[in-house]
Design an enzyme around this catalytic site. Sequence first.
Site, PDB file in Angstrom:
ATOM      1  NE  ARG A   2     -13.667   1.092 -10.609  1.00 14.01           N
ATOM      2  CZ  ARG A   2     -12.706   1.307 -11.347  1.00 14.01           C
ATOM      3  NH1 ARG A   2     -12.817   1.753 -12.573  1.00 14.01           N
ATOM      4  NH2 ARG A   2     -11.583   0.723 -10.804  1.00 14.01           N
ATOM      5  NE  ARG A   6     -14.605  -2.372 -20.242  1.00 18.36           N
ATOM      6  CZ  ARG A   6     -13.793  -1.650 -20.332  1.00 18.36           C
ATOM      7  NH1 ARG A   6     -13.718  -1.330 -21.845  1.00 18.36           N
ATOM      8  NH2 ARG A   6     -12.752  -1.286 -19.744  1.00 18.36           N
ATOM      9  NE  ARG A  15     -22.695  -2.301 -24.461  1.00 23.64           N
ATOM     10  CZ  ARG A  15     -22.675  -1.803 -25.707  1.00 23.64           C
ATOM     11  NH1 ARG A  15     -23.792  -2.009 -26.382  1.00 23.64           N
ATOM     12  NH2 ARG A  15     -21.948  -0.612 -25.956  1.00 23.64           N
ATOM     13  CG  ASP A  51     -19.969   5.900 -19.120  1.00 23.90           C
ATOM     14  OD1 ASP A  51     -19.268   5.116 -18.896  1.00 23.90           O
ATOM     15  OD2 ASP A  51     -19.841   7.101 -19.278  1.00 23.90           O
TER      16      ASP A  51
HETATM   17  O1  1CP Z   1     -18.873  -2.484 -14.446  1.00 26.24           O
HETATM   18  C1  1CP Z   1     -19.441  -1.798 -15.134  1.00 26.24           C
HETATM   19  O2  1CP Z   1     -19.904  -2.049 -16.388  1.00 26.24           O
HETATM   20  C2  1CP Z   1     -20.181  -0.496 -14.220  1.00 26.24           C
HETATM   21  C3  1CP Z   1     -20.818   0.588 -15.197  1.00 26.24           C
HETATM   22  C4  1CP Z   1     -19.654   1.700 -15.761  1.00 26.24           C
HETATM   23  C5  1CP Z   1     -19.125   2.532 -14.752  1.00 26.24           C
HETATM   24  C6  1CP Z   1     -19.027   2.449 -13.319  1.00 26.24           C
HETATM   25  C7  1CP Z   1     -19.315   1.816 -17.020  1.00 26.24           C
HETATM   26  C8  1CP Z   1     -19.892   1.005 -18.264  1.00 26.24           C
HETATM   27  N1  1CP Z   1     -18.685   2.996 -17.200  1.00 26.24           N
HETATM   28  C9  1CP Z   1     -18.355   3.455 -15.678  1.00 26.24           C
HETATM   29  C10 1CP Z   1     -17.950   4.774 -15.228  1.00 26.24           C
HETATM   30  C11 1CP Z   1     -16.965   5.339 -16.141  1.00 26.24           C
HETATM   31  N2  1CP Z   1     -17.204   5.613 -17.242  1.00 26.24           N
HETATM   32  C12 1CP Z   1     -15.880   6.136 -15.866  1.00 26.24           C
HETATM   33  C13 1CP Z   1     -15.438   6.050 -14.326  1.00 26.24           C
HETATM   34  C14 1CP Z   1     -14.646   4.751 -13.930  1.00 26.24           C
HETATM   35  C15 1CP Z   1     -13.326   4.483 -14.575  1.00 26.24           C
HETATM   36  O3  1CP Z   1     -12.353   5.202 -14.565  1.00 26.24           O
HETATM   37  O4  1CP Z   1     -13.137   3.261 -15.182  1.00 26.24           O
HETATM   38  C16 1CP Z   1     -15.105   6.801 -16.852  1.00 26.24           C
HETATM   39  C17 1CP Z   1     -14.000   7.493 -16.927  1.00 26.24           C
HETATM   40  C18 1CP Z   1     -16.156   6.518 -18.056  1.00 26.24           C
HETATM   41  C19 1CP Z   1     -15.903   6.958 -19.502  1.00 26.24           C
HETATM   42  C20 1CP Z   1     -15.836   5.977 -20.260  1.00 26.24           C
HETATM   43  N3  1CP Z   1     -17.108   5.253 -20.783  1.00 26.24           N
HETATM   44  C21 1CP Z   1     -14.781   5.378 -20.903  1.00 26.24           C
HETATM   45  C22 1CP Z   1     -13.259   5.703 -20.694  1.00 26.24           C
HETATM   46  C23 1CP Z   1     -12.778   6.422 -22.015  1.00 26.24           C
HETATM   47  C24 1CP Z   1     -11.599   7.003 -21.801  1.00 26.24           C
HETATM   48  O5  1CP Z   1     -11.265   8.318 -21.426  1.00 26.24           O
HETATM   49  O6  1CP Z   1     -10.498   6.364 -21.498  1.00 26.24           O
HETATM   50  C25 1CP Z   1     -15.344   4.333 -21.762  1.00 26.24           C
HETATM   51  C26 1CP Z   1     -14.406   3.265 -22.490  1.00 26.24           C
HETATM   52  C27 1CP Z   1     -16.683   4.344 -21.632  1.00 26.24           C
HETATM   53  C28 1CP Z   1     -17.825   3.449 -22.149  1.00 26.24           C
HETATM   54  C29 1CP Z   1     -18.310   2.375 -21.316  1.00 26.24           C
HETATM   55  N4  1CP Z   1     -18.727   2.657 -20.205  1.00 26.24           N
HETATM   56  C30 1CP Z   1     -19.067   1.366 -19.483  1.00 26.24           C
HETATM   57  C31 1CP Z   1     -18.725   0.158 -20.233  1.00 26.24           C
HETATM   58  C32 1CP Z   1     -18.466  -1.229 -19.906  1.00 26.24           C
HETATM   59  C33 1CP Z   1     -18.065   0.706 -21.307  1.00 26.24           C
HETATM   60  C34 1CP Z   1     -17.329   0.132 -22.334  1.00 26.24           C
HETATM   61  C35 1CP Z   1     -17.896   0.091 -23.869  1.00 26.24           C
HETATM   62  C36 1CP Z   1     -19.119  -0.504 -24.112  1.00 26.24           C
HETATM   63  O7  1CP Z   1     -19.328  -1.720 -23.582  1.00 26.24           O
HETATM   64  O8  1CP Z   1     -19.683  -0.143 -24.916  1.00 26.24           O
END
Ligand code: 1CP
Length: 317
Positions: A2, A6, A15, A51
């Site tokens: 996952r 990034r 991005r 997300d």
């Molecule tokens: O690989 C991928 O990029 C797949 C896409 C993906 C997935 C499956 C993103 C993109 N988010 C998620 C799921 C997600 N989002 C989860 C479950 C998976 C996990 O536990 O890692 C959770 C808890 C979130 C919530 C979330 N969104 C967080 C976590 C915050 C916390 O509570 O610590 C974050 C940092 C985001 C933003 C996000 N979503 C995805 C990315 C690549 C990012 C990073 C920020 C960005 O690039 O803007």
Amino acid sequence: MRQAGRSLPEYREIRGSGSILDAIADADLSTEITLQPVRRYGNDAAILFSDIVVPAHAIGFGVEVKPGVGPVVEQPFAGRGDLERLRPLDPEADTPHVIQTVENLVSELDVPLIGFAGAPFTVASYLIEGGPSKDQAKTKGLMLDDPELWHDLAGRLTDMAIASLRSQVAAGAQAVQLFDSWAGALTPAMYREFVLPHSTRVLAEFTDVPRIHFGVGTGEILTAMAEAGSEVMGVDWRVPLNAARDRLGEGIAVQGNLDPTVCLASWDAVEAQTRAVLAANGGRPGHIFNLGHGVLPPTDPSILERVVELVHRETAA
Ligand code: 1CP
């Protein structure tokens, strides 16, 4: 893996600095971002770039994703009156870009696409806490103080997850992953009472595709989570795969579980730890090699390339 994208320079380049929700709303961009890690690493499946808060955002709950922070909610869920802010998701109208992205990907990929949704508990935790939380204290407080309201909220989020996943499967996603990332904050008893019925209802809708159920720090609730019904249980790095297998018994596959922080070390260390994960599985069928959680942004992509190569070499039939 996952969030594999990034760590990629090609990801950071396309991005830009806007909200990830804007990137997700652009189907061409999301398609390309999903493809990037698959192209670079040659891994065996792709995970949709989206997300877990996309559905709640789409129905207007007031969720944003702050760069460097994660999901934040302007007016957190605080009482019964907030239930009406959670109307049912209509994927065709609310998240057509997600459907479009899945359709694009299915025609471009030659590996399976995994669709996903946030599990009711983990999505609820963002809506109630208002953002990332270390202890999910307000969420647990709501469960304990007003179980009826909790179950009403979780019920709505269950319907939302089902609608979102159904639209992804209908558009061609070949597997689904239910992310209950923060369920490890709960005791087994609280998990069973407040979460299991809802996650079970989500997963029961998708017996037509392989189902993966994932959480972090879930060693103690692994068997309870498995009762929700899935072909695969995600296992984080804290539980060696042989111990996870012992807990789960026969008939269920495991996904994991290299510690993502290990990938910041030198290749010799990464190689040893990767081999240790494979050894803990002991060649048993039904292992999806993966990290135990998402890729950390400073990870050197060449390290991940070598991990994929090593795993392919070591597990080739
Ligand atoms: O690989 C991928 O990029 C797949 C896409 C993906 C997935 C499956 C993103 C993109 N988010 C998620 C799921 C997600 N989002 C989860 C479950 C998976 C996990 O536990 O890692 C959770 C808890 C979130 C919530 C979330 N969104 C967080 C976590 C915050 C916390 O509570 O610590 C974050 C940092 C985001 C933003 C996000 N979503 C995805 C990315 C690549 C990012 C990073 C920020 C960005 O690039 O803007």
